[in-house]
Design an enzyme around this catalytic site. Structure first.
Site, PDB file in Angstrom:
ATOM      1  N   GLN A   1      49.735 -22.687  -3.117  1.00 26.04           N
ATOM      2  CA  GLN A   1      49.460 -22.207  -4.251  1.00 26.04           C
ATOM      3  C   GLN A   1      50.860 -21.432  -4.733  1.00 26.04           C
ATOM      4  O   GLN A   1      50.884 -20.494  -5.830  1.00 26.04           O
ATOM      5  CB  GLN A   1      48.097 -21.086  -4.127  1.00 26.04           C
TER       6      GLN A   1
ATOM      7  N   HIS B   1      42.051 -21.017   2.832  1.00 23.56           N
ATOM      8  CA  HIS B   1      41.218 -22.126   2.354  1.00 23.56           C
ATOM      9  C   HIS B   1      40.824 -23.063   3.431  1.00 23.56           C
ATOM     10  O   HIS B   1      41.350 -23.146   4.287  1.00 23.56           O
ATOM     11  CB  HIS B   1      42.170 -23.200   1.725  1.00 23.56           C
TER      12      HIS B   1
ATOM     13  N   LYS C   1      49.558 -29.354  -7.786  1.00 24.48           N
ATOM     14  CA  LYS C   1      49.283 -27.966  -7.880  1.00 24.48           C
ATOM     15  C   LYS C   1      50.640 -27.503  -8.793  1.00 24.48           C
ATOM     16  O   LYS C   1      50.891 -26.215  -8.998  1.00 24.48           O
ATOM     17  CB  LYS C   1      48.990 -27.159  -6.866  1.00 24.48           C
TER      18      LYS C   1
ATOM     19  N   CYS D   1      36.274 -23.062  -1.588  1.00 26.80           N
ATOM     20  CA  CYS D   1      36.881 -23.736  -0.515  1.00 26.80           C
ATOM     21  C   CYS D   1      37.288 -22.410   0.220  1.00 26.80           C
ATOM     22  O   CYS D   1      38.297 -22.582   0.992  1.00 26.80           O
ATOM     23  CB  CYS D   1      37.583 -24.646  -0.624  1.00 26.80           C
TER      24      CYS D   1
ATOM     25  N   ASP E   1      50.588 -22.241   4.629  1.00 24.69           N
ATOM     26  CA  ASP E   1      50.209 -23.423   3.513  1.00 24.69           C
ATOM     27  C   ASP E   1      50.804 -22.841   2.187  1.00 24.69           C
ATOM     28  O   ASP E   1      50.280 -21.689   1.551  1.00 24.69           O
ATOM     29  CB  ASP E   1      48.548 -23.061   3.721  1.00 24.69           C
TER      30      ASP E   1
END
Ligand code: PMP
Length: 568
Positions: free
Chosen positions: A212, A132, A235, A377, A209
């Site tokens: 998600q 991202h 999220k 993104c 990261d």
């Protein structure tokens, strides 16, 4: 015993429930909302919304500072949330949990506070091609600041980080390895354990990261043994504007503060050096997002039992939805998945041969189906896959098989309409050539007769058909509108009377329609009139504001900006 029940789960989301309710009242088979944009942000359950309200209604006070009961209560809830997050990701110490605005800010803290102070010219930062932008741009900035170099790991044909390649890319020169646990476009669980181990073997710092990942399965940062792990609450059924930077204590202790201000200091003086607070407060300058933190804790209370449940009924239901949706899409001839194989979580990305992504997403929106189109993104990933964007369906456990069926039916109908249109194209084009954008319409009168987004969308699409095509030779980088996610071109002519006339075109039907609307406002106007024109007011009058507000960045703003630049 299964602790997850799809129906009960769905009923906990007021936004979704209110649409279900209106459906029953209308006795209508068309659902008013099918929310398939969960990778962008999830809806919030009642208990999270209530919890945030409860703080504001019953114990709103600043944290850590005051010596009164209200503040103690707020501070207690605020710090309890930190312990909850510590347990949620299995961190060793509560001091390793830093509150941030979200994953983006978390990454920026690591980059500016640690990497900027340690990178030397020629040092290497390793990223994956599917990152991202939040995990690319901060690294590009620091590379520029320090002279470090970015190296990129490719993905396999099934969309996973290519582990075979890391041997060649991660080396003694590597100082940082930053990659997503799951890409927001590919939906594959990356083999980050191997990436982290390789980073460790060369003495590099790993930054994962997890944005998600955390809503789908339990993560344990100690077992992963990563140096940093970042994620955002919104999220995972939590509020926006709050997220986490997990970092190993030894790193966080070595890092200077990211921002200065109240709360992050021990002593401040004009005569002696200011001293800083201990972890985690050193990184939390100013009044934090107290309500957000407290409501975030409630989202963890909501989610955590589902993730740790031995029956894994929540995970299995998510998997059932994604497999069902993937298979249904695979049965549509025009669907081209952007990578091979089915995803691991409910994130399915594809294009449709012969159709523009934005046109499909906008058409689905008129059926109440929210999916995402564009580059998500992840522009480098789009370039790598040689596409300029894609459609993304992202599912959550409140979605249903019936919603997927309805979505597939709508998609098939949209594709069918497109085919009929293609067949009639020849005939129509002859008729359309007689119409010029100028003569065509009093747009405001036209739109005042329409009701609802569905009919307005239809009008926009019809207008798009009336826009004369711009000669192919004129569609080049001089006429290309930058900032518009679809390809769009515009050309200006200036008469001796000082009036401007514009001709424009786009590869997306919806943008062609919008161009007609925009050009109707700007054509045959002087530069002064063009600069004074209030586009927001115009869209308001057309009843398009909420759908096409320029600030939504759907390309209209870029078109208007370009027109203003040309009208000097
Ligand atoms: N990384 C990934 C994989 C994401 O999906 C997102 C959000 N789309 C981010 C980082 C950035 O998260 P936020 O905007 O909440 O900071």
């Amino acid at each position: 015993m299964n602790i997850f029940s799809p129906n009960l789960f769905r009923q906990q989301f007021p936004l979704i429930e209110s649409h279900d309710q209106s459906l029953i009242e209308k006795d209508d088979f068309m659902p008013s909302l099918i929310y398939f944009d969960n990778a962008a942000t999830t809806q919030k359950p009642r208990q999270v919304i209530d919890c945030q309200q409860d703080y504001y209604r019953n114990f709103n006070a600043n944290v850590h500072r005051a010596s009164h009961q209200l503040s103690s209560k707020a501070t207690f809830a605020f710090e309890k949330a930190r312990s909850l997050v510590q347990g949620f990701i299995g961190a060793k110490s509560v001091k390793e949990i830093i509150w941030t605005k979200g994953a983006t800010e978390s990454i920026n803290i690591v980059v500016q506070s640690l990497a900027r102070n340690t990178l030397l010219p020629g040092d290497e930062i390793v990223l994956c091609v599917s990152e991202h932008h939040a995990n690319i741009v901060p690294w590009q900035i620091v590379a520029e600041q320090t002279g470090a170099v970015i190296k990129v790991i490719p993905i396999t044909e099934h969309g996973y980080i290519d582990i075979d390649e890391i041997e060649n890319i991660i080396s003694d020169k590597t100082k940082y390895v930053a990659c997503a646990h799951i890409s927001n476009v590919l939906g594959r669980i990356n083999p980050i354990e191997q990436v982290i181990a390789k980073a460790k073997a060369v003495g590099a710092i790993s930054v994962i990261d997890g944005t998600q990942a955390v809503a789908h399965f339990s993560v344990n940062v100690q077992s992963l043994d990563c140096d940093f792990y970042v994620f955002s609450a919104h999220k995972m059924y939590g509020p926006t504007g709050i997220g986490v930077l997990y970092g190993k204590k030894k790193h966080l202790e070595s890092m200077p503060p990211y921002q200065g201000g109240g709360e992050m200091i021990k002593t401040v003086s004009f005569t002696q050096a200011t001293t800083f607070n201990s972890l985690p407060f050193k990184f939390e300058a100013g009044t934090p997002n107290i309500a957000g933190v407290i409501a975030f804790a409630e989202s963890i209370n909501f989610l955590s039992p589902l993730l740790t449940d031995v029956s894994n009924s929540y995970g299995l239901f998510e998997k059932k939805l994604v497999n069902y949706c993937y298979q249904a899409l695979a049965n549509i001839a025009q669907v081209k998945f952007i990578v091979g194989g089915s995803p691991d979580i409910g994130v399915i990305a594809f294009t449709l041969t012969g159709h523009h992504n934005h046109d499909i997403a906008m058409s689905l929106d008129t059926h109440g189906i929210a999916i995402r189109s564009g580059h998500h993104c992840a522009m480098p990933l789009m370039t790598h896959l040689k596409i300029d964007g894609c459609l993304r369906v992202s599912l959550a456990a409140y979605n249903t098989v019936a919603e997927i069926d309805y979505f597939i039916d709508c998609l098939k109908n949209i594709l069918l309409e497109g085919t009929i249109e293609q067949t009639n194209k020849q005939v129509k084009e002859e008729v359309l050539l007689e119409l010029s954008a100028k003569e065509m319409v009093d747009i405001i009168t036209l739109f005042s007769r329409t009701k609802g987004w569905d009919s307005r969308h239809r009008e926009i699409m019809l207008l798009g058909k009336k826009l004369p095509r711009l000669d192919k030779a004129l569609r080049d980088e001089n006429t290309l509108i930058s900032g518009c996610e679809s390809l769009a071109w515009i050309k200006a002519e200036h008469s001796v009377q000082g009036l401007y006339s514009f001709t424009a075109d786009s590869d997306a039907k919806i943008i062609r329609g919008l161009l007609v609307i925009v050009l109707a406002a700007f054509n045959n106007q002087t530069a002064q009139q063009i600069h004074q024109f209030d586009i927001n007011d115009y869209f308001e009058k057309l009843g398009l504001m909420q759908h096409l507000s320029p600030s939504r960045g759907n390309g209209v703003l870029a078109i208007v900006e370009q027109i203003k630049i040309m009208a000097k």
